[in-house]
Design a protein around this motif. Structure first.
Motif, short mmCIF file in Angstrom:
data_model
loop_
_atom_site.label_atom_id
_atom_site.label_comp_id
_atom_site.label_asym_id
_atom_site.label_seq_id
_atom_site.Cartn_x
_atom_site.Cartn_y
_atom_site.Cartn_z
N ALA A 51 18.67 95.38 61.83
CA ALA A 51 18.78 93.93 61.59
C ALA A 51 18.06 93.51 60.31
N VAL A 52 16.86 94.07 60.11
CA VAL A 52 16.11 93.71 58.90
C VAL A 52 16.81 94.26 57.66
N ASP A 53 17.23 95.52 57.74
CA ASP A 53 17.86 96.16 56.58
C ASP A 53 19.23 95.59 56.25
N HIS A 54 19.91 95.04 57.24
CA HIS A 54 21.27 94.55 57.00
C HIS A 54 21.40 93.04 57.12
N ASN A 55 20.30 92.36 56.81
CA ASN A 55 20.33 90.90 56.74
C ASN A 55 20.87 90.19 57.97
N GLN A 56 20.42 90.63 59.12
CA GLN A 56 20.83 89.92 60.34
C GLN A 56 19.77 88.91 60.80
N LEU A 57 18.60 88.94 60.17
CA LEU A 57 17.59 87.96 60.56
C LEU A 57 17.82 86.67 59.79
N ARG A 58 17.56 85.56 60.43
CA ARG A 58 17.74 84.26 59.78
C ARG A 58 16.45 83.46 59.84
N LEU A 59 16.15 82.81 58.72
CA LEU A 59 15.02 81.88 58.69
C LEU A 59 15.54 80.50 59.08
N PHE A 60 15.01 79.95 60.16
CA PHE A 60 15.30 78.57 60.54
C PHE A 60 14.06 77.73 60.24
N LEU A 61 14.29 76.47 59.90
CA LEU A 61 13.16 75.57 59.62
C LEU A 61 13.27 74.32 60.48
N GLN A 62 12.14 73.91 61.04
CA GLN A 62 12.11 72.66 61.81
C GLN A 62 11.08 71.72 61.18
N PRO A 63 11.55 70.52 60.78
CA PRO A 63 10.68 69.60 60.05
C PRO A 63 9.45 69.14 60.84
N LYS A 64 8.40 68.87 60.09
CA LYS A 64 7.18 68.24 60.62
C LYS A 64 6.98 66.96 59.83
N VAL A 65 6.79 65.85 60.52
CA VAL A 65 6.64 64.58 59.81
C VAL A 65 5.34 63.87 60.15
N ASN A 66 4.92 63.02 59.23
CA ASN A 66 3.78 62.15 59.44
C ASN A 66 4.22 61.05 60.41
N LEU A 67 3.52 60.90 61.53
CA LEU A 67 3.98 59.95 62.56
C LEU A 67 3.68 58.50 62.21
N ARG A 68 2.83 58.28 61.23
CA ARG A 68 2.52 56.90 60.84
C ARG A 68 3.53 56.39 59.81
N THR A 69 3.90 57.28 58.85
CA THR A 69 4.77 56.85 57.76
C THR A 69 6.20 57.39 57.90
N GLY A 70 6.39 58.41 58.70
CA GLY A 70 7.70 59.03 58.85
C GLY A 70 8.00 60.05 57.75
N GLN A 71 7.10 60.18 56.81
CA GLN A 71 7.30 61.09 55.68
C GLN A 71 7.31 62.57 56.11
N VAL A 72 8.19 63.37 55.49
CA VAL A 72 8.24 64.80 55.80
C VAL A 72 7.04 65.50 55.15
#
Ligand code: C2E
Ligand code: MG
Ligand code: MG
Ligand code: MG
Length: 291
Positions: A34-55
């Motif tokens: 999987a590593v050698d043949h590009n089967q792994l995927r990077l996923f990203l989940q946002p984190k935001v400031n709860l006061r301003t909503g800014q990422v």
């Protein structure tokens, strides 16, 4: 259970899997492949400031895009990777991907922080700080762009060595975060001695805080503890407007959860950031009755 997995044509981790069995050797070689043949995927989940909503940034979460099984969630192979030591290859892959993604985001005008999950094994790896240094230099990203998430249990496995590795990483400028805070077995004495910057409240407390008074009290106390120790605090599992408002009312700094966004392929993240419209976190929105 095992029979069901074989029907599907592949093996996946299950708690009883013996790491010397044939099944296990197959899984290990599949992971290497999987590593050698590009089967792994990077996923990203946002984190935001709860006061301003800014990422503020995002948490990096791995997925395995298996040709037959589709997207395999991390809990199906991370524990196995930890058992077999394969995790150091996976962690290195994640760090590399994140350094690249961070460099790309910064070049597009979004110098955001990316958080990577480390496991116990990584903390025992004496070469990690050196490899990290090389990686940051190659990608030309400032070290404070990366946040390392560690669970309490990973630290308590061998506190002395964890303290040593984390001390070196922190001295290099990386930020450290305690993940799933409150679920592991931890010691406030170590928390005090660790060069930690952030606490992440586990989603199991956050998801029920509207209906469960005990959970609400745990969330409130964790936020206060973090702030009293001079740490920033993040809530996982923000699933609706109501929990955003409650957390904001308790002065929780940042939030992450399905209400904001689900984890997405890294290639979609820049587009998401550009189009993110925070709920207008005015006093008015915050004080409207919970939907
Ligand atoms: P974690 O580090 O605590 O990551 C947060 C998990 O909560 C993620 O699950 C995320 O998709 C999920 N989540 C976020 N917001 C919500 C929400 O609002 N509701 C619900 N129900 N869930 C939410 P995921 O991606 O399945 O990852 C599970 C765990 O696998 C992670 O927990 C982490 O411990 C581990 N993991 C994932 N990627 C890596 C990695 O690259 N390396 C290592 N060592 N562990 C990883
Ligand atoms: Mg995490
Ligand atoms: Mg977590
Ligand atoms: Mg968690």
């Amino acid at each position: 259970y095992a029979a069901k997995q074989q029907q599907a044509g592949t093996v996946v981790y299950h708690p009883g899997l013996d790491s010397t069995s044939e099944e296990s050797l197959t899984l290990l070689s599949e992971l290497r492949y999987a590593v050698d043949h590009n089967q792994l995927r990077l996923f990203l989940q946002p984190k935001v400031n709860l006061r301003t909503g800014q990422v503020i940034g995002a948490e990096a979460l791995v997925r395995w895009e298996h040709p037959e099984r589709g997207l395999v969630p991390p809990m199906r192979f991370i524990p196995f990777a930890e058992q077999t030591g394969f995790i150091s290859t996976l962690t290195h892959w994640m760090l590399e991907q994140c350094a690249q993604a961070a460099a790309h985001l910064a070049a597009e005008g979004f110098p955001l922080k990316l958080s990577v999950n480390l496991s116990t094994r990584d903390l025992m790896d004496q070469d990690l700080p050196t490899r990290m240094e090389q990686l940051l230099a190659t990608q030309r990203v400032p070290s404070n762009t990366l946040v390392l998430e560690i669970t309490e249990s990973a630290i308590m496995d061998d506190p002395q060595r964890a303290l040593q590795t984390l001390g070196r990483l922190h001295a290099m400028g990386l930020r450290l975060s305690i993940d799933d805070f409150g679920t592991g077995y931890s010691s406030l004495a170590y928390l005090k001695r660790l060069p930690v910057d952030e606490l992440k409240i586990d989603k199991s407390f956050v998801m029920n805080m509207e209906s469960d008074l005990q959970d609400a009290k745990i969330v409130r106390s964790t936020i206060d503890l973090a702030h009293n120790l001079g740490l920033s605090v993040v809530a996982e599992g923000v699933e609706n407007a109501k929990s955003w408002k409650l957390l904001s009312g308790l002065s929780c700094d940042e939030g992450q959860g399905y209400f904001i966004a689900r984890p997405m392929p890294a290639a979609q993240f820049l587009h998401w950031v550009r189009h993110w419209q925070p709920p207008d976190t005015t006093d008015e929105w915050l004080s409207t009755e919970f939907a």
